[in-house]
Design an enzyme around this catalytic site. Structure first.
Site, PDB file in Angstrom:
ATOM      1  N   HIS A  12       0.813  -1.228   0.000  1.00  0.00           N
ATOM      2  CA  HIS A  12       0.000   0.000   0.000  1.00  0.00           C
ATOM      3  C   HIS A  12       0.850   1.284   0.000  1.00  0.00           C
ATOM      4  O   HIS A  12       0.369   2.347   0.398  1.00  0.00           O
ATOM      5  CB  HIS A  12      -0.950  -0.005   1.204  1.00  0.00           C
ATOM      6  CG  HIS A  12      -0.273   0.109   2.541  1.00  0.00           C
ATOM      7  ND1 HIS A  12      -0.788  -0.469   3.690  1.00  0.00           N
ATOM      8  CD2 HIS A  12       0.877   0.717   2.946  1.00  0.00           C
ATOM      9  CE1 HIS A  12       0.004  -0.211   4.707  1.00  0.00           C
ATOM     10  NE2 HIS A  12       1.019   0.515   4.289  1.00  0.00           N
ATOM     11  N   HIS A  59      -2.477   4.523   9.742  1.00  0.00           N
ATOM     12  CA  HIS A  59      -1.125   4.963  10.124  1.00  0.00           C
ATOM     13  C   HIS A  59      -1.217   6.198  11.021  1.00  0.00           C
ATOM     14  O   HIS A  59      -0.775   7.283  10.636  1.00  0.00           O
ATOM     15  CB  HIS A  59      -0.293   5.262   8.888  1.00  0.00           C
ATOM     16  CG  HIS A  59      -0.092   4.091   7.970  1.00  0.00           C
ATOM     17  ND1 HIS A  59      -1.077   3.596   7.153  1.00  0.00           N
ATOM     18  CD2 HIS A  59       0.988   3.302   7.753  1.00  0.00           C
ATOM     19  CE1 HIS A  59      -0.613   2.568   6.459  1.00  0.00           C
ATOM     20  NE2 HIS A  59       0.633   2.370   6.804  1.00  0.00           N
ATOM     21  N   HIS A 193       9.882  -3.777   4.643  1.00  0.00           N
ATOM     22  CA  HIS A 193      10.305  -2.376   4.659  1.00  0.00           C
ATOM     23  C   HIS A 193      10.517  -1.906   6.093  1.00  0.00           C
ATOM     24  O   HIS A 193       9.878  -2.385   7.015  1.00  0.00           O
ATOM     25  CB  HIS A 193       9.346  -1.438   3.919  1.00  0.00           C
ATOM     26  CG  HIS A 193       7.918  -1.315   4.402  1.00  0.00           C
ATOM     27  ND1 HIS A 193       7.089  -2.395   4.600  1.00  0.00           N
ATOM     28  CD2 HIS A 193       7.166  -0.215   4.687  1.00  0.00           C
ATOM     29  CE1 HIS A 193       5.891  -1.959   4.976  1.00  0.00           C
ATOM     30  NE2 HIS A 193       5.908  -0.639   5.053  1.00  0.00           N
ATOM     31  N   GLU A 240       3.347  -5.370   8.953  1.00  0.00           N
ATOM     32  CA  GLU A 240       2.059  -5.180   8.257  1.00  0.00           C
ATOM     33  C   GLU A 240       1.584  -6.480   7.605  1.00  0.00           C
ATOM     34  O   GLU A 240       0.384  -6.675   7.386  1.00  0.00           O
ATOM     35  CB  GLU A 240       2.186  -4.081   7.185  1.00  0.00           C
ATOM     36  CG  GLU A 240       2.293  -2.672   7.769  1.00  0.00           C
ATOM     37  CD  GLU A 240       2.450  -1.584   6.702  1.00  0.00           C
ATOM     38  OE1 GLU A 240       2.294  -0.414   7.050  1.00  0.00           O
ATOM     39  OE2 GLU A 240       2.773  -1.895   5.520  1.00  0.00           O
TER      40      GLU A 240
HETATM   41  C1  DHB Z   1       6.088   3.661   2.883  1.00  0.00           C
HETATM   42  C2  DHB Z   1       5.515   2.416   3.096  1.00  0.00           C
HETATM   43  C3  DHB Z   1       4.432   2.265   3.966  1.00  0.00           C
HETATM   44  O1  DHB Z   1       3.839   1.079   4.256  1.00  0.00           O
HETATM   45  C4  DHB Z   1       3.905   3.375   4.604  1.00  0.00           C
HETATM   46  O2  DHB Z   1       2.837   3.204   5.394  1.00  0.00           O
HETATM   47  C5  DHB Z   1       4.482   4.629   4.414  1.00  0.00           C
HETATM   48  C6  DHB Z   1       5.576   4.763   3.550  1.00  0.00           C
HETATM   49  C7  DHB Z   1       7.235   3.843   1.940  1.00  0.00           C
HETATM   50  O3  DHB Z   1       7.809   2.872   1.439  1.00  0.00           O
HETATM   51  O4  DHB Z   1       7.569   5.003   1.642  1.00  0.00           O
HETATM   52 FE    FE Z   2       2.264   1.238   5.791  1.00  0.00          FE
END
Ligand code: DHB
Ligand code: FE
Length: 285
Positions: A12, A59, A193, A240
């Site tokens: 997302h 978030h 991530h 997540e």
């Molecule tokens: C990014 C990824 C995410 O899941 C998020 O909530 C905010 C930023 C990113 O990769 O920039």
């Molecule tokens: Fe996220």
């Protein structure tokens, strides 16, 4: 009877939404990401559901540190795209399915899962980016959506196993709704991530691809992976991915039915700071 016909899994990343909204989707960097969704948009049109039960995480947009529900079901008639600091995304408002959502809340709570009922909530990129990826730029979203928010931002987070079992309860709830509805369940977020600290920028292709393999073949085994492995291997925001287990737990093979058919699989690094993963699984009719 309402039926879960398929599950969709996707990242997302907010920059994906911004790329679409700002007309950058054709740029080479983004084209590679969107190429993985060309099949999916066609498939979504050809297999249009009445309702999508959309598992996502907020978030710190609708909820803050003042109030942190672990599992929250959106029972409202509509949900507005949230302002995350740059104004709300220019995407349609989300039309809810209050009757089905209320039924699911009742059934799932009676199956011993404590849900928070949410009658007003703005929805952030966690929900709108998956819709944009699957539907493209549209005047109205082509189906109703039940937003289902999971806390994966503030510890303690729910375990993969609890999410997997919750998915089973959601399937039972949907199948006990007395109206012929085609329902899809989407699990969103991930994949690897980490947005902060010394390991910011972490990506783990090997772990992500094993996650995809196991989600398809061995979801119950995958549900046993504990939260520390997600953080160690997939980064702090990789947690997540437990949301994908809610959608997978709702597929019919988990209740003894036939295995789902893999209609589509895609993996791409990077989009912003994140590994993009995407799967479509169909329940055989
Ligand atoms: C990014 C990824 C995410 O899941 C998020 O909530 C905010 C930023 C990113 O990769 O920039
Ligand atoms: Fe996220």
């Amino acid at each position: 009877m309402a039926r879960i016909t398929a599950s969709v899994y996707t990242s997302h990343v907010p920059a994906i939404g911004a790329a679409m909204d700002l007309g950058k989707a054709q740029e080479p960097y983004w084209q590679k990401v969107f190429s993985g969704y060309e099949f999916s948009r066609k498939w979504e049109q050809e297999n249009k559901p009445d309702v999508v039960f959309l598992v996502f995480n907020d978030h710190a947009t609708a909820f803050s540190l003042e109030m942190i529900p672990t599992f929250a079901i959106g029972t409202a008639a509509e949900f507005q795209p949230a302002d995350e600091g740059w104004g709300p995304r220019p995407v349609p408002k989300v039309i809810g399915a209050p009757d089905l959502a209320s039924h699911i809340a009742h059934s799932v709570i009676q199956q011993d899962f404590d849900l928070t009922i949410v009658n007003k909530m703005d929805v952030d990129h966690g929900l709108t980016v998956p819709l944009s990826l699957m539907c493209g730029q549209v005047k109205e979203w082509p189906f109703k959506v039940i937003p289902f928010a999971v806390n994966v931002v503030q510890y303690p987070v729910p375990s993969g196993m609890r999410c997997f079992k919750l998915g089973q309860a959601i399937r039972k709830a949907v199948e006990s709704f007395d109206e012929d509805l085609n329902v899809q369940i989407w699990g969103t977020g991930g994949m690897s991530h980490q947005l902060q600290g010394p390991r910011a920028g972490l990506i783990n292709k090997e772990w992500d691809n094993k996650f995809l393999d196991r989600l398809i073949e061995d979801p119950e085994g995958l549900a046993n992976v504990n939260h520390i492995e997600y953080v160690n291997e997939a980064g702090s925001e990789g947690i997540e991915l437990v949301m994908w287990l809610i959608a997978r737990g709702a597929m019919s093979d988990v209740a003894g039915g036939p295995k789902p058919v893999v209609k589509h699989r895609f993996y791409h690094v990077p989009a912003s700071n994140t590994a993009v993963g995407h799967l479509i699984l169909e329940n055989p009719q």
